[in-house]
Motif scaffolding. Structure first.
Motif, PDB file in Angstrom:
ATOM      1  N   GLN A 130       0.646  -1.026  -0.016  1.00 16.14           N
ATOM      2  CA  GLN A 130       0.039  -0.161  -0.017  1.00 16.14           C
ATOM      3  C   GLN A 130       0.970   1.212  -0.103  1.00 16.14           C
ATOM      4  O   GLN A 130       1.514   1.450   0.980  1.00 16.14           O
ATOM      5  N   VAL A 131       0.880   1.867  -1.079  1.00 16.62           N
ATOM      6  CA  VAL A 131       1.421   3.330  -1.186  1.00 16.62           C
ATOM      7  C   VAL A 131       0.968   4.109  -2.043  1.00 16.62           C
ATOM      8  O   VAL A 131       0.466   3.826  -2.868  1.00 16.62           O
ATOM      9  N   LEU A 132       1.063   5.439  -1.980  1.00 18.54           N
ATOM     10  CA  LEU A 132       0.583   6.543  -2.956  1.00 18.54           C
ATOM     11  C   LEU A 132       1.632   6.967  -3.884  1.00 18.54           C
ATOM     12  O   LEU A 132       1.829   6.514  -4.765  1.00 18.54           O
ATOM     13  N   ALA A 133       2.366   7.929  -3.313  1.00 21.53           N
ATOM     14  CA  ALA A 133       3.476   8.323  -4.053  1.00 21.53           C
ATOM     15  C   ALA A 133       4.895   8.051  -3.439  1.00 21.53           C
ATOM     16  O   ALA A 133       5.106   9.152  -2.335  1.00 21.53           O
ATOM     17  N   PRO A 134       5.585   7.076  -3.506  1.00 22.13           N
ATOM     18  CA  PRO A 134       6.683   6.736  -2.648  1.00 22.13           C
ATOM     19  C   PRO A 134       7.605   7.938  -2.343  1.00 22.13           C
ATOM     20  O   PRO A 134       8.077   8.781  -3.286  1.00 22.13           O
ATOM     21  N   GLY A 135       7.890   8.264  -1.157  1.00 20.75           N
ATOM     22  CA  GLY A 135       8.972   9.420  -0.695  1.00 20.75           C
ATOM     23  C   GLY A 135       8.485  10.925  -1.259  1.00 20.75           C
ATOM     24  O   GLY A 135       9.191  11.678  -0.766  1.00 20.75           O
ATOM     25  N   ASP A 136       7.138  11.059  -1.491  1.00 24.86           N
ATOM     26  CA  ASP A 136       6.799  12.444  -1.791  1.00 24.86           C
ATOM     27  C   ASP A 136       5.308  12.616  -1.156  1.00 24.86           C
ATOM     28  O   ASP A 136       4.302  12.335  -1.570  1.00 24.86           O
ATOM     29  N   PRO A 137       5.454  13.261   0.021  1.00 27.27           N
ATOM     30  CA  PRO A 137       4.349  13.750   1.077  1.00 27.27           C
ATOM     31  C   PRO A 137       3.460  14.556   0.134  1.00 27.27           C
ATOM     32  O   PRO A 137       2.095  14.291   0.313  1.00 27.27           O
ATOM     33  N   VAL A 138       3.956  15.394  -0.571  1.00 25.90           N
ATOM     34  CA  VAL A 138       2.835  16.483  -1.215  1.00 25.90           C
ATOM     35  C   VAL A 138       1.881  15.887  -2.251  1.00 25.90           C
ATOM     36  O   VAL A 138       0.584  15.869  -2.056  1.00 25.90           O
ATOM     37  N   ALA A 139       2.735  14.855  -3.174  1.00 27.22           N
ATOM     38  CA  ALA A 139       2.091  14.223  -3.944  1.00 27.22           C
ATOM     39  C   ALA A 139       0.990  13.064  -3.262  1.00 27.22           C
ATOM     40  O   ALA A 139       0.045  12.875  -3.997  1.00 27.22           O
ATOM     41  N   SER A 140       1.566  12.215  -2.618  1.00 27.80           N
ATOM     42  CA  SER A 140       0.904  11.457  -1.798  1.00 27.80           C
ATOM     43  C   SER A 140      -0.507  11.997  -1.132  1.00 27.80           C
ATOM     44  O   SER A 140      -1.812  11.668  -1.044  1.00 27.80           O
ATOM     45  N   ARG A 141      -0.634  13.181  -0.379  1.00 30.45           N
ATOM     46  CA  ARG A 141      -1.707  13.956   0.017  1.00 30.45           C
ATOM     47  C   ARG A 141      -2.676  14.211  -1.050  1.00 30.45           C
ATOM     48  O   ARG A 141      -3.791  14.090  -1.109  1.00 30.45           O
ATOM     49  N   LYS A 142      -2.113  14.595  -2.197  1.00 23.29           N
ATOM     50  CA  LYS A 142      -3.031  15.056  -3.357  1.00 23.29           C
ATOM     51  C   LYS A 142      -3.710  13.866  -3.691  1.00 23.29           C
ATOM     52  O   LYS A 142      -4.951  13.996  -4.099  1.00 23.29           O
ATOM     53  N   LEU A 143      -3.066  12.734  -4.042  1.00 15.39           N
ATOM     54  CA  LEU A 143      -3.576  11.617  -4.495  1.00 15.39           C
ATOM     55  C   LEU A 143      -4.478  10.839  -3.331  1.00 15.39           C
ATOM     56  O   LEU A 143      -5.665  10.765  -4.048  1.00 15.39           O
ATOM     57  N   TYR A 144      -4.136  11.088  -2.073  1.00 15.34           N
ATOM     58  CA  TYR A 144      -5.094  10.577  -1.225  1.00 15.34           C
ATOM     59  C   TYR A 144      -6.589  11.308  -1.100  1.00 15.34           C
ATOM     60  O   TYR A 144      -7.391  11.087  -1.081  1.00 15.34           O
TER      61      TYR A 144
END
Length: 346
Positions: free
Chosen positions: A164-178
């Protein structure tokens, strides 16, 4: 013969224990309170693991010999007052007192199925991106048929491993995807279960479990994914875990669960009393078909069919009331009081 019985015989014949209070690369943490016979089975199963491990038990005032049994099994025991127990903070306290680079977490009634449990649970951490991993759960043989089926449909009952991963190593992109995901997909992307899990110490040191009375595991999973981290589900690591069905306990657990899901993911599945009613009608048909498909006697069929009728209303009401408790408790002193009562002891 049960696995625990075979392992206990092996220990009597002089097999060394894999559990120790000394520092090891892999640590195991178990919060306890009156663990009873099931906890003693767990100690036997851990002693027979293929991997030597540091075992730490954090006990909340047990009176049934739980702490003494843990010490006899080679564990180090931390004792705290029962009033201080918190699902997140207590686990943090215990992890901080261990030394392993990987720390496995178990509840006192989750029984590893096989000597390779810890070795299998540690496998995902060969991937340096993995921050946490959780195991597959099987219902106990004596689990009630209604609850057993629900557990088989739980995320920790899948056959295949997953990352389970959104954007590895990228908090900004991870939150956007989330934030682009609907509530249910947000939740499913963050599933993590401390019934049987493990965390990488370096990841935990950066983001500890939140101090929560319920749901610290999925809240941690959410924080990890939003930070660009990854969670692994490892089905080859297997535990046996379930409880006997009890309407009062199920209401409290489901209430707290859906209170948590709304707070973390804005997930609101049962929106009004009409939905509780109609949902119960549909779920009764599901349970009837489920019971008919199982090898039960006519008396057992009748018993569980009758039990399922009020149980479906309990399920729906708990989900509805739990999800809306966030604004109801702010509007009503009665609801604030009821909310505290329901969440007590979960």
């Amino acid at each position: 013969m049960r696995l625990a019985a075979r392992e206990e015989r092996g220990q009597r014949e002089g097999q060394p224990s894999a559990s120790t209070s000394a520092a090891r690369p892999l640590s195991v943490v178990i919060p306890t309170w009156n663990g009873g016979a099931r906890f003693r089975e767990l100690l036997v199963a851990l002693a027979s693991q293929d991997v030597e491990h540091e075992l730490l038990v954090i006990d909340s005032g047990s009176r049934d010999g739980t702490a003494e049994a843990a010490r006899a099994a080679g564990a180090r025991v931390l004792s705290i007052p029962q009033s201080e127990f918190n699902h997140g903070a207590t686990r943090n306290q215990a992890i901080a007192a261990t030394h392993g680079g990987i720390v496995a977490l178990l509840t006192q009634d989750a029984l590893p199925m096989g000597r390779d449990y810890l070795a299998c649970l540690a496998k995902p951490f060969a991937n340096p991106r993995v921050d946490g991993a959780y195991a597959r759960q099987y219902p106990r043989p004596d689990c009630d048929p209604l609850l057993a089926e629900r557990l088989r449909r739980w995320s920790a009952a899948r056959n295949e491993p997953s990352l389970q991963v959104l954007a590895p190593g990228d908090p900004v992109a991870s939150r956007k995807l989330y934030e682009a995901l609907p509530p249910m997909e947000r939740y499913l992307s963050c599933v993590f279960d401390n019934v049987a899990s493990a965390v990488r110490r370096a990841s935990w040191e950066q983001r500890q479990f939140p101090a929560r009375t319920f749901g610290e595991d999925v809240a941690w999973g959410r924080a990890i994914l939003l930070a660009g981290g990854a969670l692994a589900y490892e089905p080859s690591a297997r535990v046996e875990h379930s409880h006997r069905i009890d309407m009062r306990r199920e209401f409290k657990r489901l209430y707290c669960d859906h209170r948590n899901l709304y707070e973390l993911f804005e997930l609101f599945q049962v929106r009004n009393w009409r939905a509780v009613w109609h949902g119960a009608q549909g779920q009764q048909r599901v349970y009837r078909e489920l019971l008919e498909s199982q090898a039960l006697t006519k008396a057992e069929q009748r018993r569980w069919r009758l039990y399922s009728i009020p149980y479906t209303y309990v399920e729906g009401a708990a989900q509805f009331l739990g999800a809306r408790s966030h604004w109801k408790t702010a509007q009503s002193r009665f609801w604030a009081w009821a909310d505290r009562r329901i969440r007590r002891g979960v």
